[in-house]
Motif scaffolding. Structure first.
Motif, PDB file in Angstrom:
ATOM      1  N   THR B  92       7.841  -2.144  12.431  1.00 42.30           N
ATOM      2  CA  THR B  92       7.668  -3.382  11.658  1.00 42.30           C
ATOM      3  C   THR B  92       7.260  -3.072  10.214  1.00 42.30           C
ATOM      4  OG1 THR B  92       5.426  -3.551  12.567  1.00 42.30           O
ATOM      5  CG2 THR B  92       7.146  -4.863  13.617  1.00 42.30           C
ATOM      6  N   HIS B  99       8.598 -11.967   8.410  1.00 44.39           N
ATOM      7  CA  HIS B  99       8.415 -12.936   9.495  1.00 44.39           C
ATOM      8  C   HIS B  99       9.112 -12.463  10.774  1.00 44.39           C
ATOM      9  CE1 HIS B  99       9.414 -16.542  11.898  1.00 44.39           C
ATOM     10  NE2 HIS B  99       8.200 -16.930  11.521  1.00 44.39           N
ATOM     11  N   ASP B 100      10.278 -11.866  10.630  1.00 47.88           N
ATOM     12  CA  ASP B 100      11.025 -11.418  11.813  1.00 47.88           C
ATOM     13  C   ASP B 100      10.532 -10.075  12.347  1.00 47.88           C
ATOM     14  OD1 ASP B 100      12.543 -13.647  11.837  1.00 47.88           O
ATOM     15  OD2 ASP B 100      14.242 -12.773  10.772  1.00 47.88           O
ATOM     16  N   PHE B 101       9.891  -9.302  11.476  1.00 42.25           N
ATOM     17  CA  PHE B 101       9.339  -8.001  11.886  1.00 42.25           C
ATOM     18  C   PHE B 101       7.871  -7.923  11.443  1.00 42.25           C
ATOM     19  CE2 PHE B 101      13.893  -7.237  11.735  1.00 42.25           C
ATOM     20  CZ  PHE B 101      14.115  -6.494  12.886  1.00 42.25           C
ATOM     21  N   PRO B 102       7.011  -8.695  12.080  1.00 41.45           N
ATOM     22  CA  PRO B 102       5.614  -8.753  11.603  1.00 41.45           C
ATOM     23  C   PRO B 102       4.770  -7.585  12.124  1.00 41.45           C
ATOM     24  CG  PRO B 102       5.908 -10.244  13.445  1.00 41.45           C
ATOM     25  CD  PRO B 102       7.247  -9.607  13.201  1.00 41.45           C
ATOM     26  N   THR B 103       3.976  -7.016  11.230  1.00 41.51           N
ATOM     27  CA  THR B 103       2.980  -6.037  11.678  1.00 41.51           C
ATOM     28  C   THR B 103       1.832  -6.803  12.354  1.00 41.51           C
ATOM     29  OG1 THR B 103       1.943  -6.154   9.518  1.00 41.51           O
ATOM     30  CG2 THR B 103       3.457  -4.321   9.890  1.00 41.51           C
TER      31      THR B 103
END
Lengths: 72, 135
Positions: B92, B99-103
């Motif tokens: 991420t 938003h699509d790859f949130p930490t």
């Protein structure tokens, strides 16, 4: 919610659930799995040339976590 | 770090001292919950508390719990949650924490905006920090 976001949330939840399960297993009598606190204690005992690098690393990491999540 | 024998607490004895400080963390956490993220107050407060904990943790005056000399082979099981977490955090982060790859921190931000969760966050942080100081 996008599929990737759902997958990421599921991944983080899986990590948390796995940690809780392993800690529960470690707390059984005669368990061959050490508790997380015991693992941390061994890491924190690591010295290099008299400098407590293990202790500095873990305490510093947790200090940074507090700043990262609570202050910024 | 080697500890003088009189400063190493036994596993069975430190219950009181370990949990006695927790009520102290309650007002500290309730106060910390008042300071919003990115504020100067929050930064100073975390630096103050964290600095105090770090100093206590590096001090050799506080008694510490005994640590096992050798970890049993089951320690490798801890690589499972750590590995899962690291994989998702690295992926991420590499994708820019969107938003699509949130930490994890991006996911936690809206949760920590509320006063109650923020105070609980401070309490958890301080409690675990204290547990590490005692190790």
């Amino acid at each position: 919610m996008s599929i990737t976001r759902l997958a990421v949330i599921s991944g983080f939840l899986a990590a948390i659930i796995a940690a809780v399960v392993i800690e529960a297993l470690a707390r059984r009598p005669q368990s061959r799995i050490p508790r997380f606190g015991e693992v941390a204690a061994v890491v924190m005992r690591y010295d290099l040339a008299g400098i407590p690098v293990g202790r500095l690393a873990l305490l510093g990491f947790w200090f940074w976590c507090g700043w990262h999540f609570l202050a910024r | 770090m080697e500890q003088p024998e009189d400063l190493v607490a036994e596993r069975s004895s430190p219950w009181l001292s370990r949990y006695l400080v927790l009520p102290v963390f309650v007002p500290l956490s309730l106060l910390g919950g008042l300071f919003p993220s990115f504020s100067l107050e929050a930064n100073l407060y975390v630096l103050l508390l964290g600095g105090a904990m770090l100093t206590a943790g590096l001090s050799s005056r506080l008694p510490r719990l005994t640590a096992p000399a050798v970890l049993p082979p089951g320690v490798v099981w801890w690589l499972v949650p750590i590995g899962i977490f690291v994989i998702f955090e690295v992926i991420t982060y590499a994708f820019g924490s969107t938003h699509d790859f949130p930490t994890l921190s991006l996911l936690a931000d809206p949760l920590l905006d509320g006063y109650l969760m923020r105070s609980l966050g401070y309490f958890g942080w301080l409690t675990i920090f204290w547990g590490m100081v005692r190790r």
